[in-house]
Design an enzyme around this catalytic site. Structure first.
Site, PDB file in Angstrom:
ATOM      1  CB  THR A 158      -0.980   0.009   1.191  1.00 22.34           C
ATOM      2  OG1 THR A 158      -0.250  -0.202   2.406  1.00 22.34           O
ATOM      3  CG2 THR A 158      -2.036  -1.067   1.034  1.00 22.34           C
ATOM      4  CE  LYS A 184       0.598  -3.397   3.126  1.00 18.67           C
ATOM      5  NZ  LYS A 184      -0.067  -2.424   4.066  1.00 18.67           N
ATOM      6  CB  THR A 195       3.477  -7.433  10.520  1.00 16.04           C
ATOM      7  OG1 THR A 195       3.787  -6.168   9.962  1.00 16.04           O
ATOM      8  CG2 THR A 195       3.526  -8.501   9.470  1.00 16.04           C
ATOM      9  CD  GLU A 281       1.841   5.108   6.358  1.00 16.56           C
ATOM     10  OE1 GLU A 281       1.060   4.471   5.641  1.00 16.56           O
ATOM     11  OE2 GLU A 281       1.471   5.791   7.325  1.00 16.56           O
ATOM     12  CG  ASN A 403      -0.766   8.194   7.873  1.00 11.17           C
ATOM     13  OD1 ASN A 403      -1.429   7.181   7.720  1.00 11.17           O
ATOM     14  ND2 ASN A 403       0.542   8.169   8.033  1.00 11.17           N
ATOM     15  CB  SER A 408      -6.349  12.762  -1.312  1.00 15.57           C
ATOM     16  OG  SER A 408      -6.839  13.332  -0.126  1.00 15.57           O
TER      17      SER A 408
END
Length: 408
Positions: A158, A184, A195, A281, A403, A408
């Site tokens: 992702t 992932k 995870t 991230e 985040n 969007s």
């Protein structure tokens, strides 16, 4: 757990199909705009299976379907995975959609639906668009070549920036056995059971009950010892398939080579866990916190995870600020047994706290160390023999940006 260094061999070109009898692939079916979003992992024969799942009380439909399948047979021959949509909080229709994925994958492979696991990852609370998935399943052609593994590892991502793969081999009963994994995970990582998504394959012969016990022990030391942001997803799972095609005698805790197997499983799991933490991230640094001198190993891991999960510690590391006060504060609120006057803290090789008091150090020298891509913090409580390690990442401007605009 001791380290049997000579018994393990890291496999170059490591991939999920390294063990005998596994195939994989991934394609773009249309859930995402451009990137691969549908993946399939297959064993030539039904494999014994073990799994660990999220402790979040809200659990996505694919987890329910996968758990049902495991309870029916204790075996698994294939796993169908989609990214871009979590199929979570989608009610009865979500369950129907997850079962349809299972059924269509089974039909494609000519196997029973109960031998197919289902996993999804992506946005929570949106209904699945099943037409591209159903059509996509018909186009999946799993391969035992490296390309198939690469496509699979890409299709499960992702917000990840890189794929996460590893593999090891060892010798059991004179037979070469291989354990490989792909995962992932980049955000919403504080698993307390697994995870985001992790898939491990092995050609070792081992019954599901023993595989489950080994996975649970290893998970506590690896996947449960990472944190990116303190959130626990609705879709977290790790599945291990063992198809027995290496030809070893069935592994049990009484088997003389049991430790070699668990070490290999531990190595694969730890590699994947660290890759996830490093790819948090927006992250720029991997943070490792090592705690020693705790009352128990459990308390040591608790402290380590508290420190690495502290937003203030994470932002200090991002800013290359040797603010050890944030570290000792996190140790203090971890809830573990400690003596404030006995604590020693090191950042890298530099001691910054001794007996709970500051130690003079060179800020300029430590700044150089903190600019490195991997930062280690060591905490010695001098209370017992408990040890533990946890991994995480820094907290950056990009984490907020990613985040804030996820949908969007």
């Amino acid at each position: 757990m001791t380290t049997t260094v000579l018994a393990l061999k890291r496999i170059s070109g490591n991939n999920i199909v390294s063990p005998i009898g596994f195939k994989a692939t991934g394609i773009h079916c249309g859930i995402k705009h451009k990137k691969n979003d549908l993946a399939l992992l297959v064993s030539e024969v039904p494999a014994n299976v073990a799994g660990v799942f999220t402790t979040n009380a809200i659990q996505a439909a694919p987890l329910m379907v996968t758990k049902e399948a495991m309870q029916q047979t204790g075996k698994m021959q294939a796993i169908i995975v989609n990214s871009g949509n979590a199929n979570a909080c989608t009610g009865q229709q979500g369950l129907k959609d997850a079962r349809l994925m299972q059924q269509k994958a089974a039909e494609k492979l000519g196997i029973a639906p109960a031998l197919v696991g289902v996993a999804s990852t992506g946005i929570i609370g949106e209904m699945m668009r099943m037409e591209p998935i159903v059509n996509g399943i018909q186009k999946l052609e799993p391969s035992s070549e490296l390309e198939g593994s690469i496509l699979f590892s890409q299709a499960i991502l992702t917000t990840d920036t890189v794929t996460k793969n590893t593999a090891y081999s060892t010798v059991i009963d004179g037979k070469k056995i291989t354990i490989a994994g792909t995962a992932k995970g980049s955000g919403m990582i504080d698993p307390n059971m697994a995870t985001m998504l992790g898939f491990i394959t092995t050609d070792a012969k081992i019954e599901s009950v023993h595989l489950q016990a080994a996975l649970k022990t290893v998970t506590d030391l690896t996947f449960n010892s990472i944190t990116v942001d303190g959130d626990t997803s609705t879709n977290d799972m790790v599945l291990v398939m063992a198809n027995g095609m290496a030809g070893n005698n069935s592994l049990t805790p009484a088997h003389p080579d049991w430790e070699q197997f668990t070490e290999a499983l531990h190595a694969v799991s730890q590699d994947l866990a660290k890759m996830i933490a490093k790819d948090g991230e927006g992250a720029t640094k991997l943070i490792e916190v090592e705690v020693s001198g705790a009352i128990t190993d459990i308390e040591a891991r608790k402290i380590a995870k508290t420190v690495v999960g502290s937003p203030l510690v994470k932002t200090a590391i991002f800013g290359c600020d040797a603010n050890w006060g944030r570290i000792i504060a996190a140790v203090g609120y971890s809830g573990a047994t400690l003596d404030p006057n006995a604590i020693k803290i090191k950042i890298g090789s530099t001691t910054v706290v001794e007996n709970g008091e500051p130690v003079p150090f060179s800020e300029a020298q430590l700044l150089i160390y903190l600019k490195q891509p991997e930062v280690k913090i060591s905490v010695d409580l001098h209370q017992g023999i408990g040890k533990g390690v946890a991994w995480g990442c820094d907290l950056t401007y990009d984490y907020v940006q990613i985040n804030a605009t996820y949908r969007s």
